[in-house]
Design an enzyme around this catalytic site. Structure first.
Site, mmCIF file in Angstrom:
data_model
loop_
_atom_site.group_PDB
_atom_site.id
_atom_site.type_symbol
_atom_site.label_atom_id
_atom_site.label_comp_id
_atom_site.label_asym_id
_atom_site.label_seq_id
_atom_site.Cartn_x
_atom_site.Cartn_y
_atom_site.Cartn_z
ATOM 1 N N LYS A 76 0.829 -1.201 0.000
ATOM 2 C CA LYS A 76 0.000 0.000 0.000
ATOM 3 C C LYS A 76 0.874 1.266 0.000
ATOM 4 O O LYS A 76 0.543 2.263 -0.653
ATOM 5 C CB LYS A 76 -0.933 0.016 1.201
ATOM 6 N N LYS B 213 -0.047 11.814 5.452
ATOM 7 C CA LYS B 213 0.347 10.767 6.402
ATOM 8 C C LYS B 213 0.982 9.586 5.685
ATOM 9 O O LYS B 213 2.030 9.058 6.096
ATOM 10 C CB LYS B 213 -0.894 10.323 7.193
#
Length: 314
Positions: free
Chosen positions: A183, A251
């Site tokens: 990811k 983030k």
């Protein structure tokens, strides 16, 4: 055939708890309801749980209530500390879930955190799977997410019908933590593509070409991508309602750059785009869709501290 039908019926009768009913979690939970699962959902904002109840699920008043009778628990929360709190808190999964429950974390968090939390879950008798997703809000609504899975093969195989209810491309990529590593790579590729698209749109507009036609022809060639298809019109319209917020991509780029540094991997493009994402967020645009990176490109191109796109963003 008879045995297969019995196995499917048994699985579909199982209870699923979904913790985190935001932009991604709520449509995923609704798709699980639509697939025939009994779904209980919890969200810190109660109205999201009410929306699930209106779709045929059950609104839980706490994490403990949601997971108490669950056979499968799916968490979809913003960041590593949030996942840790949901798992280890007094009201959390470890303290309230039954042994043998499968825990699927669909959040995007640090790979090392995923490995550590999976260890704790196994020690508590749970079956942990890290399964971050890609595809944005529309992919979640349509049930066609790409899901990158880390965990034991047997645990992954047992969740086939659950994953099929929310995703289209579902691949186990290795042991615990591997899903989060893949990811991170996904978020690197997406961010760089968005930045390149933003620069291309600004370039096209500067020369006064028909930008809609330009993106159409670019999309049919080697420059074509899902990013171009899904984000190009947003940039042309200066319409940045969040399908995936810049704050969250900020983030994620932190995860990418930190993990790359620890592995000794050079990622100069990731580092540059991470800084551009950070700058856009610091300007107060973290609530925008990540295609809102265009606002910074336009601002830099205009030579002004204020840009038309910044004034008109949704």
């Amino acid at each position: 055939m008879g045995d297969t039908r019995r196995e499917d019926t048994e699985l579909m009768s199982k209870n699923i708890a979904v913790i985190g009913l935001g932009i991604m979690g709520l449509p995923m939970a609704k798709n699980l309801v639509g697939a025939g699962f009994a779904v209980s959902g919890y969200n810190r904002s109660p109205e999201k749980a009410k929306a699930l109840a209106a779709a045929g699920g059950t609104a839980a008043g706490s994490i403990a209530e949601a997971v108490a009778e669950a056979d499968v628990i799916i968490t979809m929360v913003p960041d590593s500390p949030d996942v840790e709190a949901v798992l280890t808190g007094d009201d959390g999964i470890l303290a309230n879930a039954r042994a043998g429950t499968t825990w699927i974390d669909a959040s995007t968090i640090r790979p090392d955190t995923a490995i550590e939390l999976a260890r704790q879950a196994r020690e508590a008798g749970l079956k942990p799977i890290d399964a971050p997703v890609s595809g944005g809000e529309q992919g979640a609504i349509d049930g066609v997410l790409s899901i990158m899975v880390g965990g034991e093969q047997a645990d992954f195989d047992a969740m086939a019908e659950v994953f099929d209810a929310v995703g289209k491309t579902i691949v186990r990529v290795g042991p615990s933590g591997s899903g989060q590593t893949v990811k991170a790579a996904n978020q690197l590729i997406v961010a760089v593509n968005i930045q390149a698209l933003a620069e291309a749109v600004a370039f096209l507009e500067a020369y006064g070409v028909d930008t809609t036609a330009a993106l159409q022809v670019l999309g049919g060639g080697l420059a074509g991508s899902k990013v171009l298809d899904q984000k190009g019109q947003k940039m042309l319209d200066r319409s940045f309602e969040p399908g995936f917020r810049l704050q969250l991509h900020h983030k994620d780029m932190g995860i990418v750059t930190s993990a790359a540094r620890e592995a000794g991997v050079a990622t100069p493009l990731a580092a540059s785009v991470a800084q551009l994402v950070a700058a856009t967020v610091q300007q107060g645009n973290g609530h925008l869709d990540h295609s809102g990176l265009f606002t910074l490109v336009e601002q830099l191109s205009s030579g002004s501290g204020d840009s038309g796109s910044t004034r008109n963003v949704a």
